[in-house]
Every structure is written in C-alpha cells, then in structure tokens.
Write a protein that holds these residues in place. Structure first.
Motif, PDB file in Angstrom:
ATOM      1  N   ALA A 167       0.823  -1.210   0.000  1.00  0.00           N
ATOM      2  CA  ALA A 167       0.000   0.000   0.000  1.00  0.00           C
ATOM      3  C   ALA A 167       0.857   1.259   0.000  1.00  0.00           C
ATOM      4  O   ALA A 167       0.381   2.343  -0.373  1.00  0.00           O
ATOM      5  N   PHE A 168       2.114   1.141   0.392  1.00  0.00           N
ATOM      6  CA  PHE A 168       2.995   2.307   0.448  1.00  0.00           C
ATOM      7  C   PHE A 168       3.759   2.531  -0.856  1.00  0.00           C
ATOM      8  O   PHE A 168       4.620   3.406  -0.933  1.00  0.00           O
ATOM      9  N   ARG A 169       3.439   1.770  -1.890  1.00  0.00           N
ATOM     10  CA  ARG A 169       4.068   1.975  -3.195  1.00  0.00           C
ATOM     11  C   ARG A 169       3.380   3.114  -3.952  1.00  0.00           C
ATOM     12  O   ARG A 169       2.160   3.222  -3.937  1.00  0.00           O
ATOM     13  N   ASN A 170       4.153   3.958  -4.639  1.00  0.00           N
ATOM     14  CA  ASN A 170       3.570   4.886  -5.600  1.00  0.00           C
ATOM     15  C   ASN A 170       3.127   4.105  -6.832  1.00  0.00           C
ATOM     16  O   ASN A 170       3.707   3.071  -7.170  1.00  0.00           O
ATOM     17  N   ARG A 171       2.102   4.614  -7.537  1.00  0.00           N
ATOM     18  CA  ARG A 171       1.506   3.869  -8.641  1.00  0.00           C
ATOM     19  C   ARG A 171       1.411   4.718  -9.901  1.00  0.00           C
ATOM     20  O   ARG A 171       1.513   5.942  -9.861  1.00  0.00           O
ATOM     21  N   MET A 172       1.111   4.043 -11.008  1.00  0.00           N
ATOM     22  CA  MET A 172       0.882   4.714 -12.278  1.00  0.00           C
ATOM     23  C   MET A 172      -0.099   3.865 -13.085  1.00  0.00           C
ATOM     24  O   MET A 172      -0.068   2.631 -13.014  1.00  0.00           O
ATOM     25  N   VAL A 173      -0.966   4.530 -13.845  1.00  0.00           N
ATOM     26  CA  VAL A 173      -1.893   3.833 -14.744  1.00  0.00           C
ATOM     27  C   VAL A 173      -1.697   4.375 -16.158  1.00  0.00           C
ATOM     28  O   VAL A 173      -1.665   5.589 -16.364  1.00  0.00           O
ATOM     29  N   LYS A 174      -1.557   3.479 -17.124  1.00  0.00           N
ATOM     30  CA  LYS A 174      -1.444   3.847 -18.530  1.00  0.00           C
ATOM     31  C   LYS A 174      -2.742   3.476 -19.225  1.00  0.00           C
ATOM     32  O   LYS A 174      -3.132   2.298 -19.240  1.00  0.00           O
ATOM     33  N   PHE A 175      -3.419   4.464 -19.808  1.00  0.00           N
ATOM     34  CA  PHE A 175      -4.686   4.207 -20.475  1.00  0.00           C
ATOM     35  C   PHE A 175      -4.462   3.756 -21.914  1.00  0.00           C
ATOM     36  O   PHE A 175      -3.407   3.994 -22.509  1.00  0.00           O
ATOM     37  N   GLN A 176      -5.493   3.130 -22.484  1.00  0.00           N
ATOM     38  CA  GLN A 176      -5.389   2.588 -23.831  1.00  0.00           C
ATOM     39  C   GLN A 176      -5.189   3.677 -24.884  1.00  0.00           C
ATOM     40  O   GLN A 176      -4.630   3.424 -25.954  1.00  0.00           O
ATOM     41  N   GLY A 229      -3.281   6.230 -24.559  1.00  0.00           N
ATOM     42  CA  GLY A 229      -1.969   6.837 -24.414  1.00  0.00           C
ATOM     43  C   GLY A 229      -1.813   7.739 -23.204  1.00  0.00           C
ATOM     44  O   GLY A 229      -0.686   8.122 -22.852  1.00  0.00           O
ATOM     45  N   ARG A 230      -2.908   8.125 -22.574  1.00  0.00           N
ATOM     46  CA  ARG A 230      -2.817   8.968 -21.383  1.00  0.00           C
ATOM     47  C   ARG A 230      -2.200   8.200 -20.214  1.00  0.00           C
ATOM     48  O   ARG A 230      -2.283   6.981 -20.158  1.00  0.00           O
ATOM     49  N   ASN A 257      -9.859 -18.003 -13.949  1.00  0.00           N
ATOM     50  CA  ASN A 257      -9.017 -17.665 -15.098  1.00  0.00           C
ATOM     51  C   ASN A 257      -9.487 -16.426 -15.848  1.00  0.00           C
ATOM     52  O   ASN A 257      -9.010 -16.161 -16.952  1.00  0.00           O
ATOM     53  N   PHE A 258     -10.417 -15.654 -15.269  1.00  0.00           N
ATOM     54  CA  PHE A 258     -10.902 -14.491 -16.018  1.00  0.00           C
ATOM     55  C   PHE A 258     -10.734 -13.171 -15.263  1.00  0.00           C
ATOM     56  O   PHE A 258     -10.777 -12.114 -15.884  1.00  0.00           O
ATOM     57  N   GLU A 259     -10.536 -13.210 -13.972  1.00  0.00           N
ATOM     58  CA  GLU A 259     -10.286 -11.981 -13.202  1.00  0.00           C
ATOM     59  C   GLU A 259      -8.774 -11.820 -13.050  1.00  0.00           C
ATOM     60  O   GLU A 259      -8.146 -12.430 -12.182  1.00  0.00           O
ATOM     61  N   LYS A 260      -8.197 -11.012 -13.926  1.00  0.00           N
ATOM     62  CA  LYS A 260      -6.734 -10.935 -14.047  1.00  0.00           C
ATOM     63  C   LYS A 260      -6.157  -9.605 -13.570  1.00  0.00           C
ATOM     64  O   LYS A 260      -5.022  -9.275 -13.884  1.00  0.00           O
ATOM     65  N   GLY A 261      -6.948  -8.843 -12.830  1.00  0.00           N
ATOM     66  CA  GLY A 261      -6.440  -7.593 -12.297  1.00  0.00           C
ATOM     67  C   GLY A 261      -6.504  -6.453 -13.300  1.00  0.00           C
ATOM     68  O   GLY A 261      -7.322  -6.453 -14.217  1.00  0.00           O
ATOM     69  N   LEU A 262      -5.601  -5.504 -13.141  1.00  0.00           N
ATOM     70  CA  LEU A 262      -5.582  -4.283 -13.954  1.00  0.00           C
ATOM     71  C   LEU A 262      -4.312  -4.280 -14.790  1.00  0.00           C
ATOM     72  O   LEU A 262      -3.240  -3.911 -14.304  1.00  0.00           O
ATOM     73  N   PRO A 263      -4.386  -4.691 -16.049  1.00  0.00           N
ATOM     74  CA  PRO A 263      -3.175  -4.915 -16.839  1.00  0.00           C
ATOM     75  C   PRO A 263      -2.355  -3.666 -17.110  1.00  0.00           C
ATOM     76  O   PRO A 263      -1.152  -3.757 -17.362  1.00  0.00           O
ATOM     77  N   ASN A 264      -2.980  -2.487 -17.064  1.00  0.00           N
ATOM     78  CA  ASN A 264      -2.257  -1.242 -17.358  1.00  0.00           C
ATOM     79  C   ASN A 264      -1.829  -0.510 -16.100  1.00  0.00           C
ATOM     80  O   ASN A 264      -1.624   0.699 -16.103  1.00  0.00           O
ATOM     81  N   HIS A 265      -1.661  -1.253 -15.010  1.00  0.00           N
ATOM     82  CA  HIS A 265      -1.296  -0.686 -13.718  1.00  0.00           C
ATOM     83  C   HIS A 265       0.178  -0.960 -13.418  1.00  0.00           C
ATOM     84  O   HIS A 265       0.688  -2.050 -13.681  1.00  0.00           O
TER      85      HIS A 265
END
Length: 313
Positions: free
Chosen positions: A124-133, A135-136, A181-189
């Motif tokens: 929880a103490f990690r900084n994060r980033m999200v890349k949108f499809q 390009g944002r 096998n279908f709930e795979k998290g957030l791939p662009n995280h």
C-alpha cells in the motif's frame, strides 16, 4: 470467526449522490434538513464505508477507506451527524489515493487519546501509475505517507495474510487468492519497485483486501474497496476462509468499469448470481454497464447506492 448480531454499513464516500432515492428493507437514506443544499453531501471518484457491528450486545465501529479528497469523508460524516469518535479500527483496502486520500482528516474525528490501528498491506505504500489505452497516463499516484500517518495517531499494522480484529468478529482478508481464469487484475497498472525507483507492471495489485463479517443466522457480509482481485475471487476466498457458504450481502467496488473489463461483465454477473447473495450493492468503480447487468439479473438482491445511505444487515 465469531458471529455478530448486527451489522450497519454507512457509505461516507462514493461516486454518486441521489437525494431522492427511497428507503428499502435494509437501505436507509439520509434525512435532509431544510437547508441541505447549503452544505450538501460530496460525491467523488472514491470510496469510504463506516461499519458498526454488535457483538455480545456491545457495539463497535470501524472504517474501511477514506475517499479521495482529504476532506470529503470527514465532511460527509459531519453532514450526516455520524460520530467517528469511537472508531477503533481503520482498514485500508489498498493504497490507491481514491481510497486513502482522507486518512489524515478522518483520524482527527477519532479519539485523540488512543492510537488507532491502521491495517494495510506493505504494498500500500508503493507509488503507482496507470497507462490508459488511448496513451494517457496518471503518473506517480501518491501512496500513503507512513511517517505522517504515525504522527497523526495511527498504529500501522502491515498484514499480507488474513487477520482477525475486534474480538475475532472482523476478518480482513489480506492478499486474496486468485482462483479463476478471467479476473486478471488491472493490466495497465504499474507500481514503484522501490522509493524513487522505476515503475514495474503490477496488474495483480496484491494489497487489495476486503472486510468480512458473519451475521448470526444470515451468513457473510463482505465489503470491498475496488475489488481489484476480482469480486468472484473475493467472495470465493471469503467462503474458503470462513467455512461459511451463505453470502448475505456484498457491498463495494467491483472494478468492472471501462473497456478493459466490459468483456468479463457477463461471466462475472453470471457467477455472482450463482453465489446467491441476498443483497448486492455495487459501488464506486463497478461501472454503469455492470451495475445495469446486475440489476437486470438480480432485481430482488440489487440495491442502488448513494452517499449517506445506511444499510442494516
């Protein structure tokens, strides 16, 4: 795990406010004062839920998450007349800012004379980033600040596995087993490997955790933040941890919004229906398409959420 006699969940922060929603059997909407429009309830892209439980005739209160804006959860608690003074436990579903932004402000509403446990995963103490499809990027989503939280009066408790709280009546899942096998998290995280270091792909978001209570003669009440582990994974893991097959209520984010998740909405809603929860309250990041599908397939179980609603299970 000890059974509880009663559970109340009050939504302090969510993406939506609808002051015209009617009460239901378990959903009690806030009563509006004549001048309610002068300081209205705040909706935002965030989530916070206060839980009041009764064990052996004694009431206890805890908080799951604190919203995005530093002041939203505290403001809404004030507008609802909801007293956080007796809150004895705070649980962070994960470290994303839309769930942890108000941690310092809500702490000021609690008893200043005692340290309040804040239960979270080390990630929880990690900084994060999200890349949108398209390009944002949302870059360096700030993590909770360990030092400031400690100074504010929190006792920081890092748990990767499940843990029991409040006389064994509140179960925090810790890392949730991924069993389908279908709930795979957030791939662009992405998450920061180490402070000031590079970002690595982090689709699983392992710090995602939920809260479980077992209501006497009813079954499990399960509350999620975003449900990054997948709502079906989460519910099945709750059943595995507790040995209880009945799901009485599920409330919280199911993270089914956006193009990446639309393909799994049909299977998710089919499996959710198969688990036969008595009540389903999708919140926050569940998304309109998924909410609509749940309401269509499970009309007797579905309840529309709104900031300020109190659910009595």
């Amino acid at each position: 795990m000890r059974e509880v006699e009663n559970v109340e969940v009050t939504c302090l922060v969510d993406n939506n406010v609808d002051v015209l929603l009617p009460d239901t059997e378990v959903a009690h909407r806030p009563v509006l004062a004549e001048n309610w429009y002068e300081r209205p309830l705040i909706a935002e892209h965030g989530f916070s839920a206060a839980v009041t439980l009764e064990v052996n005739g004694r009431k206890h209160r805890l908080l799951l998450d604190s919203g995005l804006d530093p002041l939203a959860a505290a403001h809404n608690a004030d507008m609802l007349g909801f007293d956080l003074t007796s809150c004895e436990l705070v649980i962070s579903s994960h470290g994303h800012i839309d769930h942890a932004g108000g941690l310092l402000s809500v702490r000021k509403k609690m008893n200043p004379g005692q340290r309040v446990p804040l239960v979270l995963h080390k990630d929880a103490f990690r900084n994060r980033m999200v890349k949108f499809q398209d390009g944002r990027k949302i870059i360096n989503l700030p993590a909770p600040n360990r030092s400031l939280l400690a100074q504010a009066g929190y006792e920081i408790v890092e748990e990767q596995s499940h843990s029991l709280w409040i006389d064994g009546s509140v179960l925090v899942t810790g890392e949730i087993a991924r069993s389908n096998n279908f709930e795979k998290g957030l791939p662009n995280h992405y998450s920061e490997v180490e402070e000031g270091g590079k970002m690595e792909n982090d689709p699983l978001i392992k710090d995602d955790q939920a809260v479980i209570l077992n209501v006497k003669d009813k079954g499990l009440v399960i509350i999620t933040g975003c449900g990054h582990a997948g709502i079906i994974n989460t519910l099945n893991y709750a059943k595995e941890l507790t040995g209880e097959d009945r799901i009485y209520a599920v409330l919280g984010g199911m993270h089914l919004t956006g193009g990446l998740f639309e393909p799994i909405i049909p299977r998710t809603t089919d499996e959710l229906e198969g688990l036969k929860p008595k009540f389903v309250v999708p919140c926050h990041c569940s998304g309109l398409k998924a909410v609509t599908q749940i309401a269509r397939k499970m009309p007797d179980a579905f309840m529309q959420n709104s900031v300020g609603t109190n659910y009595t299970f």
